[in-house]
Design an enzyme around this catalytic site. Structure first.
Site, PDB file in Angstrom:
ATOM      1  N   ASN A  84     -25.898 -32.112 -11.899  1.00  0.00           N
ATOM      2  CA  ASN A  84     -26.000 -31.111 -10.838  1.00  0.00           C
ATOM      3  C   ASN A  84     -24.649 -31.158 -10.120  1.00  0.00           C
ATOM      4  OD1 ASN A  84     -26.365 -29.524  -8.641  1.00  0.00           O
ATOM      5  ND2 ASN A  84     -28.353 -30.399  -8.049  1.00  0.00           N
ATOM      6  N   ALA A 142     -21.733 -27.557  -5.371  1.00  0.00           N
ATOM      7  CA  ALA A 142     -20.864 -26.384  -5.221  1.00  0.00           C
ATOM      8  C   ALA A 142     -19.744 -26.334  -6.267  1.00  0.00           C
ATOM      9  CB  ALA A 142     -20.271 -26.363  -3.815  1.00  0.00           C
ATOM     10  N   TYR A 160     -33.899 -27.284  -0.325  1.00  0.00           N
ATOM     11  CA  TYR A 160     -33.789 -28.371  -1.304  1.00  0.00           C
ATOM     12  C   TYR A 160     -34.956 -29.366  -1.275  1.00  0.00           C
ATOM     13  CZ  TYR A 160     -29.022 -26.581  -1.630  1.00  0.00           C
ATOM     14  OH  TYR A 160     -27.925 -25.771  -1.810  1.00  0.00           O
ATOM     15  N   ASP A 168     -13.877 -28.628 -18.265  1.00  0.00           N
ATOM     16  CA  ASP A 168     -12.985 -29.215 -19.275  1.00  0.00           C
ATOM     17  C   ASP A 168     -13.403 -30.648 -19.608  1.00  0.00           C
ATOM     18  OD1 ASP A 168     -11.481 -26.946 -19.504  1.00  0.00           O
ATOM     19  OD2 ASP A 168      -9.801 -27.665 -18.300  1.00  0.00           O
ATOM     20  N   GLU A 174     -27.614 -28.890 -17.334  1.00  0.00           N
ATOM     21  CA  GLU A 174     -27.225 -28.560 -15.949  1.00  0.00           C
ATOM     22  C   GLU A 174     -28.496 -28.338 -15.126  1.00  0.00           C
ATOM     23  OE1 GLU A 174     -24.894 -24.985 -15.941  1.00  0.00           O
ATOM     24  OE2 GLU A 174     -24.991 -24.759 -13.754  1.00  0.00           O
ATOM     25  N   ARG A 219     -30.890 -32.497   3.942  1.00  0.00           N
ATOM     26  CA  ARG A 219     -30.050 -31.309   4.072  1.00  0.00           C
ATOM     27  C   ARG A 219     -30.876 -30.063   3.729  1.00  0.00           C
ATOM     28  NH1 ARG A 219     -26.788 -29.788  -1.318  1.00  0.00           N
ATOM     29  NH2 ARG A 219     -25.552 -28.089  -0.525  1.00  0.00           N
ATOM     30  N   ARG A 227     -23.129 -17.919  -5.879  1.00  0.00           N
ATOM     31  CA  ARG A 227     -23.818 -19.015  -6.589  1.00  0.00           C
ATOM     32  C   ARG A 227     -24.317 -18.577  -7.969  1.00  0.00           C
ATOM     33  NH1 ARG A 227     -24.512 -22.925  -2.496  1.00  0.00           N
ATOM     34  NH2 ARG A 227     -24.711 -21.939  -0.471  1.00  0.00           N
ATOM     35  N   ARG A 254     -30.079 -16.614  -4.686  1.00  0.00           N
ATOM     36  CA  ARG A 254     -29.297 -16.889  -3.480  1.00  0.00           C
ATOM     37  C   ARG A 254     -28.019 -16.024  -3.455  1.00  0.00           C
ATOM     38  NH1 ARG A 254     -28.826 -23.197  -2.789  1.00  0.00           N
ATOM     39  NH2 ARG A 254     -28.147 -22.539  -0.713  1.00  0.00           N
ATOM     40  N   HIS A 299     -19.671 -23.699  -9.152  1.00  0.00           N
ATOM     41  CA  HIS A 299     -19.158 -22.330  -9.021  1.00  0.00           C
ATOM     42  C   HIS A 299     -17.635 -22.268  -8.953  1.00  0.00           C
ATOM     43  CE1 HIS A 299     -23.360 -22.117  -8.041  1.00  0.00           C
ATOM     44  NE2 HIS A 299     -23.176 -22.793  -6.919  1.00  0.00           N
ATOM     45  N   PRO A 353     -21.119 -32.812  -4.758  1.00  0.00           N
ATOM     46  CA  PRO A 353     -21.001 -32.890  -3.298  1.00  0.00           C
ATOM     47  C   PRO A 353     -22.264 -32.492  -2.539  1.00  0.00           C
ATOM     48  CG  PRO A 353     -19.697 -31.076  -4.186  1.00  0.00           C
ATOM     49  CD  PRO A 353     -20.143 -31.898  -5.348  1.00  0.00           C
ATOM     50  N   ASN A 354     -22.490 -33.221  -1.477  1.00  0.00           N
ATOM     51  CA  ASN A 354     -23.581 -33.003  -0.516  1.00  0.00           C
ATOM     52  C   ASN A 354     -24.963 -33.416  -1.029  1.00  0.00           C
ATOM     53  OD1 ASN A 354     -21.821 -31.808   1.516  1.00  0.00           O
ATOM     54  ND2 ASN A 354     -21.676 -30.080   0.104  1.00  0.00           N
ATOM     55  N   HIS A 357     -30.093 -27.416 -11.170  1.00  0.00           N
ATOM     56  CA  HIS A 357     -29.973 -27.021  -9.760  1.00  0.00           C
ATOM     57  C   HIS A 357     -31.348 -27.109  -9.130  1.00  0.00           C
ATOM     58  CE1 HIS A 357     -25.905 -25.843 -10.384  1.00  0.00           C
ATOM     59  NE2 HIS A 357     -26.299 -25.226 -11.492  1.00  0.00           N
TER      60      HIS A 357
HETATM   61  O1  LIG Z   1     -24.926 -28.043  -3.487  1.00  0.00           O
HETATM   62  C1  LIG Z   1     -25.562 -27.181  -4.073  1.00  0.00           C
HETATM   63  C2  LIG Z   1     -26.826 -27.533  -4.718  1.00  0.00           C
HETATM   64  C3  LIG Z   1     -27.184 -26.719  -5.941  1.00  0.00           C
HETATM   65  O2  LIG Z   1     -26.467 -27.214  -7.050  1.00  0.00           O
HETATM   66  C4  LIG Z   1     -28.682 -26.946  -6.214  1.00  0.00           C
HETATM   67  O3  LIG Z   1     -29.033 -28.043  -6.620  1.00  0.00           O
HETATM   68  O4  LIG Z   1     -29.492 -26.044  -5.988  1.00  0.00           O
HETATM   69  C5  LIG Z   1     -26.844 -25.254  -5.769  1.00  0.00           C
HETATM   70  C6  LIG Z   1     -25.381 -25.070  -5.374  1.00  0.00           C
HETATM   71  O5  LIG Z   1     -25.087 -23.692  -5.218  1.00  0.00           O
HETATM   72  C7  LIG Z   1     -25.116 -25.774  -4.070  1.00  0.00           C
HETATM   73  O6  LIG Z   1     -23.746 -25.664  -3.729  1.00  0.00           O
END
Ligand SMILES: O=C1C[C@@](O)(C(=O)O)C[C@@H](O)[C@@H]1O
Length: 181
Positions: free
Chosen positions: A108, A111, A58, A121, A132, A53, A145, A141, A114, A45-46, A134
């Site tokens: 990635n 959110a 980021y 699963d 993984e 953003r 997180r 942070r 977390h 998400p996002n 980020h």
């Molecule tokens: O959406 C994101 C982006 C993130 O995964 C990162 O790429 O740094 C870190 C997460 O805590 C956050 O919710």
């Protein structure tokens, strides 16, 4: 007599092309699979807003930039399939699909990192390597997180490298799957 044989012939004629098509596509898929390895790069998400953003956290580069950078470091025979969704279930469906269609996953989860036991699963049901990523250094942070459900499954974790983290993850996957540079 005629009335019983005619429908039978019709049914056979209708079935044959479908059966042939099924056989051809499976054969083709096997041939393609033998030559190509796919890395699925999943974004939660996002991350569709990457580049716009909170750029102070980021950065200014977008998911299209991520895709271009990852493609650039892939050796011949390895392809990238980059996807993003704001929906947990969609990400889970894509991970299930990857059991058949991908050699490895870079994820990635945003959110969902977390919060999502369901994504953990799904990844546990995937047999290939998982890295993984980020973009930000989640450990510098907020405390919420600092915990990741996904890290318990991941073969590697990259945080705080900006979008270069995806490139590093792609290179690492290529090493793990034996696709040389
Ligand atoms: O959406 C994101 C982006 C993130 O995964 C990162 O790429 O740094 C870190 C997460 O805590 C956050 O919710």
């Amino acid at each position: 007599m005629l009335s019983t044989r005619a429908p039978h012939r019709t049914a056979t004629r209708r079935l044959q092309p479908a059966v042939r098509r099924g056989y051809d596509s499976r054969t083709e898929q096997r041939a393609v699979k033998a030559h190509m390895q796919t890395i699925l790069i999943l974004n939660g998400p996002n991350l569709n807003l990457l580049g716009r953003r909170e750029p102070e956290i980021y950065g200014h580069e977008t998911l299209a930039d991520v895709e271009a950078r990852c493609r650039a470091v892939c050796p011949a025979g390895v392809s990238i399939d980059l996807r993003q969704s704001n929906h947990e279930g969609v990400l889970i469906d894509w991970i299930h699909e990857a059991r058949e269609s991908a050699t490895a996953i870079v994820i990635n989860p945003g959110a969902f990192t977390h919060t999502s036991i369901a994504i953990l699963d799904a990844l546990n049901a995937f047999e290939g390597p998982v890295i993984e990523v980020h973009v930000s250094n989640v450990h510098r942070r907020e405390a919420f997180r600092h915990h990741s459900y996904v890290s318990g499954r991941a073969d590697g974790v990259i945080a705080g490298f900006g979008i270069e983290g995806y490139e590093a993850a792609t290179r690492r996957i290529c090493t793990l799957i034996g696709a040389g540079h």
